[in-house]
Motif scaffolding. Structure first.
Motif, mmCIF file in Angstrom:
data_model
loop_
_atom_site.group_PDB
_atom_site.id
_atom_site.type_symbol
_atom_site.label_atom_id
_atom_site.label_comp_id
_atom_site.label_asym_id
_atom_site.label_seq_id
_atom_site.Cartn_x
_atom_site.Cartn_y
_atom_site.Cartn_z
ATOM 1 N N LYS A 327 0.823 -1.211 0.000
ATOM 2 C CA LYS A 327 0.000 0.000 0.000
ATOM 3 C C LYS A 327 0.856 1.260 0.000
ATOM 4 N N PHE A 328 1.951 1.239 0.763
ATOM 5 C CA PHE A 328 2.892 2.352 0.703
ATOM 6 C C PHE A 328 4.217 1.960 1.337
ATOM 7 N N SER A 329 5.249 2.698 0.945
ATOM 8 C CA SER A 329 6.577 2.573 1.556
ATOM 9 C C SER A 329 6.926 3.944 2.111
ATOM 10 N N LEU A 330 7.532 3.966 3.287
ATOM 11 C CA LEU A 330 7.801 5.230 3.969
ATOM 12 C C LEU A 330 9.264 5.349 4.342
ATOM 13 N N GLY A 331 9.883 6.442 3.906
ATOM 14 C CA GLY A 331 11.280 6.697 4.222
ATOM 15 C C GLY A 331 11.427 7.848 5.190
ATOM 16 N N GLY A 332 12.342 7.727 6.134
ATOM 17 C CA GLY A 332 12.609 8.788 7.099
ATOM 18 C C GLY A 332 14.005 8.621 7.647
ATOM 19 N N GLY A 333 14.347 9.410 8.664
ATOM 20 C CA GLY A 333 15.651 9.285 9.305
ATOM 21 C C GLY A 333 16.758 10.031 8.595
ATOM 22 N N MET A 334 16.658 10.153 7.277
ATOM 23 C CA MET A 334 17.596 10.894 6.457
ATOM 24 C C MET A 334 16.877 11.198 5.147
ATOM 25 N N ALA A 335 17.447 12.065 4.333
ATOM 26 C CA ALA A 335 16.804 12.437 3.080
ATOM 27 C C ALA A 335 16.685 11.247 2.138
ATOM 28 N N VAL A 336 15.506 11.099 1.533
ATOM 29 C CA VAL A 336 15.326 10.116 0.467
ATOM 30 C C VAL A 336 15.845 10.742 -0.820
ATOM 31 N N GLN A 337 16.760 10.068 -1.490
ATOM 32 C CA GLN A 337 17.345 10.620 -2.706
ATOM 33 C C GLN A 337 16.454 10.315 -3.917
ATOM 34 N N ARG A 338 16.357 11.293 -4.789
ATOM 35 C CA ARG A 338 15.484 11.162 -5.955
ATOM 36 C C ARG A 338 15.829 9.917 -6.786
ATOM 37 N N ALA A 339 17.125 9.672 -7.004
ATOM 38 C CA ALA A 339 17.528 8.521 -7.814
ATOM 39 C C ALA A 339 17.010 7.215 -7.207
ATOM 40 N N VAL A 340 17.056 7.111 -5.860
ATOM 41 C CA VAL A 340 16.560 5.917 -5.174
ATOM 42 C C VAL A 340 15.034 5.844 -5.283
ATOM 43 N N ALA A 341 14.365 6.975 -5.067
ATOM 44 C CA ALA A 341 12.896 7.011 -5.130
ATOM 45 C C ALA A 341 12.391 6.640 -6.520
ATOM 46 N N GLU A 342 13.082 7.104 -7.548
ATOM 47 C CA GLU A 342 12.639 6.816 -8.911
ATOM 48 C C GLU A 342 12.859 5.345 -9.266
ATOM 49 N N ARG A 343 13.967 4.782 -8.828
ATOM 50 C CA ARG A 343 14.208 3.349 -9.052
ATOM 51 C C ARG A 343 13.187 2.507 -8.283
ATOM 52 N N TRP A 344 12.862 2.958 -7.078
ATOM 53 C CA TRP A 344 11.889 2.240 -6.251
ATOM 54 C C TRP A 344 10.526 2.210 -6.940
ATOM 55 N N TYR A 345 10.117 3.351 -7.470
ATOM 56 C CA TYR A 345 8.813 3.433 -8.142
ATOM 57 C C TYR A 345 8.797 2.567 -9.398
ATOM 58 N N LYS A 346 9.890 2.605 -10.148
ATOM 59 C CA LYS A 346 9.973 1.836 -11.387
ATOM 60 C C LYS A 346 9.869 0.336 -11.115
ATOM 61 N N LEU A 347 10.478 -0.124 -10.020
ATOM 62 C CA LEU A 347 10.465 -1.551 -9.701
ATOM 63 C C LEU A 347 9.172 -1.985 -9.028
ATOM 64 N N THR A 348 8.727 -1.228 -8.023
ATOM 65 C CA THR A 348 7.594 -1.672 -7.204
ATOM 66 C C THR A 348 6.246 -1.143 -7.668
ATOM 67 N N GLY A 349 6.278 -0.024 -8.414
ATOM 68 C CA GLY A 349 5.023 0.603 -8.823
ATOM 69 C C GLY A 349 4.402 1.459 -7.738
ATOM 70 N N HIS A 350 5.165 1.701 -6.660
ATOM 71 C CA HIS A 350 4.649 2.494 -5.540
ATOM 72 C C HIS A 350 5.584 3.658 -5.232
ATOM 73 N N VAL A 351 4.998 4.801 -4.911
ATOM 74 C CA VAL A 351 5.779 5.976 -4.557
ATOM 75 C C VAL A 351 6.453 5.750 -3.211
ATOM 76 N N LEU A 352 7.715 6.105 -3.127
ATOM 77 C CA LEU A 352 8.427 6.042 -1.853
ATOM 78 C C LEU A 352 8.149 7.343 -1.116
ATOM 79 N N LEU A 353 7.254 7.278 -0.138
ATOM 80 C CA LEU A 353 6.856 8.474 0.609
ATOM 81 C C LEU A 353 7.981 8.908 1.529
#
Length: 552
Positions: A327-353
């Motif tokens: 349903k969702f993935s949530l990142g915190g503790g440090m900045a989520v990098q755009r390159a990681v977020a975009e790869r995550w979306y491409k693979l999983t189909g879900h936005v890395l919040l």
């Protein structure tokens, strides 16, 4: 500052919450274990326990603590990775009316001694693997009772015996120690089963956690988080995430350690409140093993830090997992990098919040709504009943769109630092908590972290923010992760130095500099690049720029 973020709230999200909806975290626990008695509460190393089983163990442990000479308000430390014993110890301490002190198992003897004595902890529950650290300093601490557990203790027989044998004698993961008065944790539960538990009166003003700051910007300090602080933050987070989660239906993956405030609140407490199952990962550094575990369960929520998501994306078997239930993935503790977020979306189909928080705020301050359609680089919208100001060096509110230090006010803000009135006064003024983070706010109320105030690099009078440099660097396909710091320079005061972990040994310093030059103005381009096999990280995987900057 006008609360422009309210217009971006989902229509189902209230603008405010009631921090007194429950009188304590214990109230939430007792309601959940009763309502969801027959459902799975925690899963670890192939073993699961129901909410009713959790309640039984917790009651026995609370009874043991109350009958062992400890009293309401005493501090009790927990020093263990993610195991079934952790929630039993945690809720047992709280249910006994005592205060939880979470300790990083990787601490050195010096760090452990500081935290125990600073918190005046009277007892500690510790995994045998780290008992050698405690044995070095216990005589110089406030600890009176040691409860010792082993990794496999709650897995049931014969798995318990096999796991403990392999850990100690095959993998040799238990260094020698001497704690002659230590009591086996499982024996304490047995004793508690024959003792009387008396529910103490617990209210919102009572301290629930002494949660120690990471110490990345100075001495580790104990943030006093009350039951009201924690309940408020649970109500705030629930108001946002209830738009997508269903009570008793989710399975959240907990790879971040529960002794860290992010996983403690966003995983352990939030999903207990929802009556959902928690999959506890004991050793997420073993990426292959972690992914193998993920493949066994239809998980719906995954939380982590940027380095964890990056590590998963770089583990080949991760691409073979089924993400249809997520349903969702949530990142915190440090900045989520755009390159990681975009790869995550491409693979999983879900936005890395991406969300934002700090220990002193229990910890969540803001989060992107689960309905977000694509990664936007922001830390989201402030939670209900949370107010934010952005101010300049003189404490004056900045204009819309301009960066300023972020100040936070809300019912989740800590009581203060234990026994440190000066440090408390320095960070909290007129009810506002100074985060030390530089942020900006757009016209829709979304906040963007520009960087840590203390990490800012000053090049010829220009502010350079490490996050920006790092975002650009990891766009290069041969770079795994990076950290940017400022180093002294005769002419410009400071210049940017980049520490990088590379995939391809043929990647050169000049290659990286040329790549950065394509995307950054001249003074921001790294002047030096140093390649490392790995970068120093905190217990939750946050890259420690300070350690790199302080190297001689």
């Amino acid at each position: 500052m006008e609360k422009s973020w309210l217009k971006s709230y989902d229509s189902r999200v209230p603008q405010t919450i009631n921090p007194d909806n429950y009188s304590s975290v214990v109230d939430i626990f007792e309601q959940s274990v009763k309502t969801y008695a027959d459902s799975i509460s925690y899963i670890n190393l192939g073993k699961s326990i129901t909410f009713s089983e959790l309640e039984k163990h917790v009651t026995h442990f609370a009874a043991y603590l109350q009958n062992s000479g400890l009293k309401k308000g005493d501090a009790v430390a927990i020093m263990m990775p993610n195991l079934l014993q952790y929630p039993v110890a945690l809720f047992g301490i709280l249910r006994a009316g005592m205060v939880v002190v979470n300790v990083n198992p990787q601490y050195t003897a010096r760090e452990l001694k500081h935290q125990i004595n600073d918190s005046n902890a009277k007892a500690i529950i510790i995994v045998e693997n780290f008992a050698c650290t405690l044995s070095e300093v216990i005589e110089d601490t406030s600890i009176e009772t040691v409860l010792l557990t082993r990794i496999g203790d709650m897995l049931g027989v014969p798995k318990k015996w096999l796991t403990n044998f392999v850990v100690k004698y095959v993998k040799k993961m238990v260094p020698g120690y001497s704690l002659p008065k230590a009591i086996p944790f499982m024996d304490a539960l047995k004793q508690g089963a024959n003792q009387t538990y008396l529910r103490p009166e617990i209210n919102g003003d009572d301290i629930a956690f002494l949660q120690y700051t990471g110490g990345t910007t100075g001495v580790s300090k104990g943030a006093m988080l009350t039951h009201r602080n924690m309940v408020a933050n649970l109500e705030q987070a629930s108001a946002i995430l209830n738009t997508v989660t269903e009570a008793n239906k989710e399975l959240v993956v907990t790879a971040l350690p529960l002794y860290h405030i992010f996983a403690l609140q966003a995983n352990c407490l939030l999903f207990l409140k929802l009556g959902c199952a928690n999959l506890l990962i004991t050793n997420p550094r073993d990426m292959a093993g972690f992914v193998s575990e993920l493949g066994k369960y239809p998980f719906t929520v995954l939380t982590g830090v940027n380095t964890l998501f990056n590590g998963l994306l770089n583990t080949p078997s991760f691409t073979e997992l089924d993400f249809s239930n997520v349903k969702f993935s949530l990142g915190g503790g440090m900045a989520v990098q755009r390159a990681v977020a975009e790869r995550w979306y491409k693979l999983t189909g879900h936005v890395l919040l991406e969300g934002y928080g700090l220990t002193e705020c229990s910890p969540i301050v803001s989060v992107n709504p689960p309905q977000l359609e694509q990664y936007n680089g922001s830390i989201g919208l402030p939670l209900p009943s949370t107010d934010i100001r952005l101010v300049d060096d003189d404490g004056v509110d900045v204009k819309e769109g301009e960066p300023g230090e972020m100040l936070v006010k809300g019912p989740q803000v800590m009581l203060g630092y234990l026994n440190r009135p000066e440090a408390t006064e320095e960070i909290m003024k007129d009810g506002w908590l100074a985060t030390g983070d530089i942020a900006r706010c757009d016209e829709n109320g979304y906040f963007y972290i520009v960087d840590r105030k203390k990490d800012m690099i000053l090049v010829s009078g220009f502010n350079v923010f490490p996050n920006e440099i790092e975002e650009v660097a990891v766009m290069h396909e041969d770079i795994v992760e990076v950290a940017a710091v400022g180093i002294p320079h005769e002419a410009s005061g400071e210049v940017v130095k980049l520490f990088a972990v590379r995939r391809n040994d043929n990647l050169s310093e000049q290659d990286v500099i040329d790549h950065c030059r394509k995307h950054l103005t001249g003074y921001k381009v790294p002047k030096k690049v140093e390649f490392r096999d790995e970068l120093p990280k905190s217990n939750v995987g946050k890259i420690l720029r300070r350690e790199l900057r302080d190297e001689k």
